[in-house]
Scaffold this active site. Sequence first.
Site, PDB file in Angstrom:
ATOM      1  N   LYS A  99      19.973  44.178  40.234  1.00  0.00           N
ATOM      2  CA  LYS A  99      20.790  45.270  39.726  1.00  0.00           C
ATOM      3  C   LYS A  99      20.040  45.875  38.546  1.00  0.00           C
ATOM      4  CE  LYS A  99      25.107  46.693  37.634  1.00  0.00           C
ATOM      5  NZ  LYS A  99      26.370  46.297  36.970  1.00  0.00           N
ATOM      6  N   GLY A 160      33.926  49.177  31.512  1.00  0.00           N
ATOM      7  CA  GLY A 160      35.018  48.528  30.794  1.00  0.00           C
ATOM      8  C   GLY A 160      36.182  49.419  30.405  1.00  0.00           C
ATOM      9  N   ALA A 186      31.472  50.136  37.965  1.00  0.00           N
ATOM     10  CA  ALA A 186      32.020  50.378  36.619  1.00  0.00           C
ATOM     11  C   ALA A 186      33.201  51.330  36.636  1.00  0.00           C
ATOM     12  CB  ALA A 186      30.959  50.898  35.650  1.00  0.00           C
ATOM     13  N   GLY A 187      34.193  50.988  35.818  1.00  0.00           N
ATOM     14  CA  GLY A 187      35.330  51.861  35.572  1.00  0.00           C
ATOM     15  C   GLY A 187      36.580  51.551  36.360  1.00  0.00           C
ATOM     16  N   ASN A 208      33.918  43.951  37.779  1.00  0.00           N
ATOM     17  CA  ASN A 208      33.828  42.847  36.828  1.00  0.00           C
ATOM     18  C   ASN A 208      35.033  42.837  35.897  1.00  0.00           C
ATOM     19  OD1 ASN A 208      31.207  41.580  34.575  1.00  0.00           O
ATOM     20  ND2 ASN A 208      33.198  40.764  35.058  1.00  0.00           N
ATOM     21  N   SER A 209      35.099  43.792  34.971  1.00  0.00           N
ATOM     22  CA  SER A 209      36.138  43.767  33.939  1.00  0.00           C
ATOM     23  C   SER A 209      37.545  43.747  34.515  1.00  0.00           C
ATOM     24  CB  SER A 209      35.986  44.977  33.006  1.00  0.00           C
ATOM     25  OG  SER A 209      34.753  44.945  32.331  1.00  0.00           O
TER      26      SER A 209
END
Length: 260
Positions: A99, A160, A186-187, A208-209
């Site tokens: 990545k 995040g 992301a997001g 992830n987050s």
Amino acid sequence: MNDPLTFQNETLHSRLLIGTGKFANVETMIAAVKASGTDLVTVALRRFNKAQAEDDLYGPLAQLEKVKLMPNTSGAMNAKEAIRAAMLGRELSKSRFIKLEIHPNPHHLLPDPIETYEAAIELAKQDFLVLPYIPADPVLAKRLEDVGCAAVMPLGAAIGTGKGLSTAEMIRIIIRDTQVPVIVDAGLRAPSEAAQALEMGCEAVLVNSAIAAAEDPEAMAAAFKTGVESGRAAWKAGLMPTSEAAVASSPLTSFLSRDD
């Protein structure tokens, strides 16, 4: 569902990719990875720490059957640092996946398109399967495809933030114009947003987050698994077209005007 995602000679059976940062502890992270059904997880190079067990994710993840590891270059400030990190990550993990993540500004964590492009050229030449984290920029996405990236990973929103698919219109253009898999990275905050990304035609999402920061990460990982599968199934089924005018689902028929 027999619907694999293929990168050259590497095959994934889940379209949910998982990041491994921000979890409260390793046990919670492992439980979430298992619940997600993923077979590709990304790990920051600094978490490959066999000498310090409490700060090592590589060891526990390497024990999971059928889960591939994808080192990431998070923390790299430029192409040179990212290339060095990628080489070290491959040596440690024996994985071709990388990545490519270069976001030098800690205030917004947005990817640097110029340094990312420069690093991608070299890493593709070195036989990596390069998955670059990028702005939702159709021109950049196409150029990264042209230099040999295995996929492109435009952000849905800043890392995040949980603001979902704020870049949806640009992602649609990327899907239309590129031939490599498009993976939203992301997001995302909710499984419904993951479903929406797959419904649009994205090949996968990386989360992830939204999982790590949930009240119950294991349950949220399972929910994202369902969301991704539902979104992909809907895309394959073919969504109905939209219309500016209302269209009756049960049109009037002649029996309503009969006299008898």
